[in-house]
Design a protein around this motif. Structure first.
Motif, PDB file in Angstrom:
ATOM      1  N   LYS A 128      -2.622  -4.936   3.813  1.00  0.00           N
ATOM      2  CA  LYS A 128      -3.403  -5.811   2.954  1.00  0.00           C
ATOM      3  C   LYS A 128      -4.411  -6.662   3.719  1.00  0.00           C
ATOM      4  CE  LYS A 128      -0.041  -6.158  -0.832  1.00  0.00           C
ATOM      5  NZ  LYS A 128       0.834  -7.065  -1.622  1.00  0.00           N
TER       6      LYS A 128
ATOM      7  N   ALA B 278     -11.914   3.909   3.711  1.00  0.00           N
ATOM      8  CA  ALA B 278     -10.577   3.491   3.287  1.00  0.00           C
ATOM      9  C   ALA B 278      -9.444   4.271   3.946  1.00  0.00           C
ATOM     10  CB  ALA B 278     -10.452   3.570   1.771  1.00  0.00           C
ATOM     11  N   GLN B 279      -9.509   5.588   3.916  1.00  0.00           N
ATOM     12  CA  GLN B 279      -8.374   6.347   4.429  1.00  0.00           C
ATOM     13  C   GLN B 279      -8.801   7.694   4.981  1.00  0.00           C
ATOM     14  OE1 GLN B 279      -6.855   6.485   0.194  1.00  0.00           O
ATOM     15  NE2 GLN B 279      -5.854   8.351   0.937  1.00  0.00           N
TER      16      GLN B 279
ATOM     17  N   SER C 186      -7.232   1.288   5.488  1.00  0.00           N
ATOM     18  CA  SER C 186      -6.022   1.126   4.670  1.00  0.00           C
ATOM     19  C   SER C 186      -4.765   1.157   5.529  1.00  0.00           C
ATOM     20  CB  SER C 186      -5.948   2.213   3.603  1.00  0.00           C
ATOM     21  OG  SER C 186      -5.927   3.499   4.208  1.00  0.00           O
TER      22      SER C 186
ATOM     23  N   ILE D 229      -7.313  -4.445   4.784  1.00  0.00           N
ATOM     24  CA  ILE D 229      -8.052  -4.021   3.586  1.00  0.00           C
ATOM     25  C   ILE D 229      -8.961  -5.148   3.109  1.00  0.00           C
ATOM     26  CG2 ILE D 229      -7.808  -3.394   1.149  1.00  0.00           C
ATOM     27  CD1 ILE D 229      -5.237  -1.881   1.945  1.00  0.00           C
TER      28      ILE D 229
ATOM     29  N   GLU E  48     -12.922  -5.136   2.465  1.00  0.00           N
ATOM     30  CA  GLU E  48     -13.268  -5.014   1.050  1.00  0.00           C
ATOM     31  C   GLU E  48     -13.540  -6.340   0.345  1.00  0.00           C
ATOM     32  OE1 GLU E  48     -10.276  -2.820  -1.013  1.00  0.00           O
ATOM     33  OE2 GLU E  48     -10.817  -0.901  -0.108  1.00  0.00           O
TER      34      GLU E  48
ATOM     35  N   THR F  33       0.822  -1.214   0.000  1.00  0.00           N
ATOM     36  CA  THR F  33       0.000   0.000   0.000  1.00  0.00           C
ATOM     37  C   THR F  33       0.855   1.262   0.000  1.00  0.00           C
ATOM     38  OG1 THR F  33      -1.728  -1.179   1.216  1.00  0.00           O
ATOM     39  CG2 THR F  33      -1.844   1.220   1.200  1.00  0.00           C
TER      40      THR F  33
ATOM     41  N   LEU G   5      -2.503   7.796   4.678  1.00  0.00           N
ATOM     42  CA  LEU G   5      -1.641   7.383   3.569  1.00  0.00           C
ATOM     43  C   LEU G   5      -0.890   8.568   2.965  1.00  0.00           C
ATOM     44  CD1 LEU G   5      -3.888   4.812   1.651  1.00  0.00           C
ATOM     45  CD2 LEU G   5      -2.200   4.377   3.439  1.00  0.00           C
TER      46      LEU G   5
ATOM     47  N   GLN H 156       1.680   3.970  -3.215  1.00  0.00           N
ATOM     48  CA  GLN H 156       1.363   5.395  -3.087  1.00  0.00           C
ATOM     49  C   GLN H 156       2.602   6.257  -3.311  1.00  0.00           C
ATOM     50  OE1 GLN H 156      -1.345   7.401  -1.186  1.00  0.00           O
ATOM     51  NE2 GLN H 156      -2.880   5.915  -1.819  1.00  0.00           N
TER      52      GLN H 156
END
Length: 319
Positions: free
Chosen positions: A153, A207-208, A149, A156, A160, A13, A291, A17
């Motif tokens: 992983k 998510a973030q 997030s 997530i 998700e 992740t 993030l 980014q």
């Protein structure tokens, strides 16, 4: 000549980014390993030792191992894991933390990227300790909520991936009930606290984006501390900063709620002092993208400082 960059763990992740923020840069040359050799020890060691700057986006143990594989003294490292955040010899990569922090980052061979929660917590706590308003031995509590997030992983997938055995529909949950979260000592050390803060993190079904909060009972503090003094100390610490801002008292007073996703995609950190002078209480709040300023964007900001260029180059995600 372009600076050679090797992102070890770019498929994760944080790595993805960082790469997305650097992809269009003409001043950088990337060392990349194919899938067939990505986990080959010899290939990784060669890549680690041939880069000008290595960015580690790995689990803690793997980051320690990777750092140990670097034998070339000219190679500089930014570690995005939590492996070295309180390790002597590693410079803490929060440029706004002190007046000398940028200078230290600029000349460092080893930079440790701050955690997302500590970025908010330290930014709130340290100015008050330095200013003598908050005793270093005060029993500090830090409450926080992050998008999923931040858990990598596995988390997530939990939120998700409906095929995951851990998939959940819960809107919100707390965690780290054993009070041993890896960010606690980082907050203590860089917040200049004498004791470990009580850290109460939570994750939401988004998510973030994150909110980090430090509540204080001003009536209990020595010295008859006021809400205005608290705001002044924090605002003065970040006056003129590009990526860290402090809401004016009028702005904070007008807010009825705060959206944790409000700064997503940015390298911004916004600090708030929500206070009640009559009740002698404050809620210190930090808003950031876990993030962004909490991970990848801050790593790019530090990279730019190490390269001696405008520290805002490429920190924002392309829209």
């Amino acid at each position: 000549m372009a600076t050679k960059i090797f992102i070890d763990g770019e498929a994760g992740t944080t790595g993805l980014q960082i790469r997305s923020r650097l992809d269009q840069r003409k001043d950088l040359e990337f060392i990349r390993l194919g899938d067939d050799v990505r986990k080959d020890p010899a290939a990784r060691k060669a890549a680690l030792n041939s880069a000008d700057i290595v960015i580690l986006c790995l689990p803690d143990d793997a980051a320690k191992e990777a750092a140990g594989l670097i034998e070339n003294p000219a190679v500089r490292v930014i570690d995005a894991s939590s492996a070295h955040r309180t390790t002597p010899g590693w410079v803490y990569g929060l440029p706004e933390m002190t007046e000398r922090q940028r200078q230290e980052i600029s000349g460092a061979s080893r930079v440790t990227n701050p955690g997302c929660y500590p970025t908010g917590a330290v930014s709130l706590i340290r100015p008050l300790v330095r200013g003598g308003l908050l005793p270093a031995d005060w029993p500090v509590t830090v409450n926080a909520i992050s998008g999923y997030s931040g858990g990598g992983k596995q988390m997530i997938a939990e939120f998700e991936d409906e095929t995951s055995p851990n998939y959940t529909h819960v809107p919100y949950r707390i965690y780290a009930m054993g009070l041993e979260h890896k960010h606690v000592e980082e907050i203590r050390v860089h917040g200049e606290l004498a004791h470990r803060p009580l850290f109460a993190p939570a994750v939401g079904r988004y998510a973030q984006g994150m909110i980090v909060e430090v509540p204080l009972q001003l009536w209990a503090l020595p010295g008859d501390v006021t809400v205005a003094q608290v705001h002044e100390a924090i605002a003065e610490a970040y006056a003129g900063e590009r990526f860290v801002s402090v809401a004016a008292p009028e702005e904070a007073a007008a807010l009825k709620t705060l959206d944790p996703e409000g700064l997503n995609g940015t390298n911004n950190l916004k600090l708030f002092v929500f206070g009640n002078e009559d009740r002698k209480q404050v809620r210190l709040v930090a808003l950031l993208d876990n993030l962004g300023k909490g991970a990848s964007a801050q790593a790019v900001q530090c990279l730019n400082i190490m390269l001696g260029i405008d520290e805002g180059t490429g920190v924002e995600l392309a829209s």
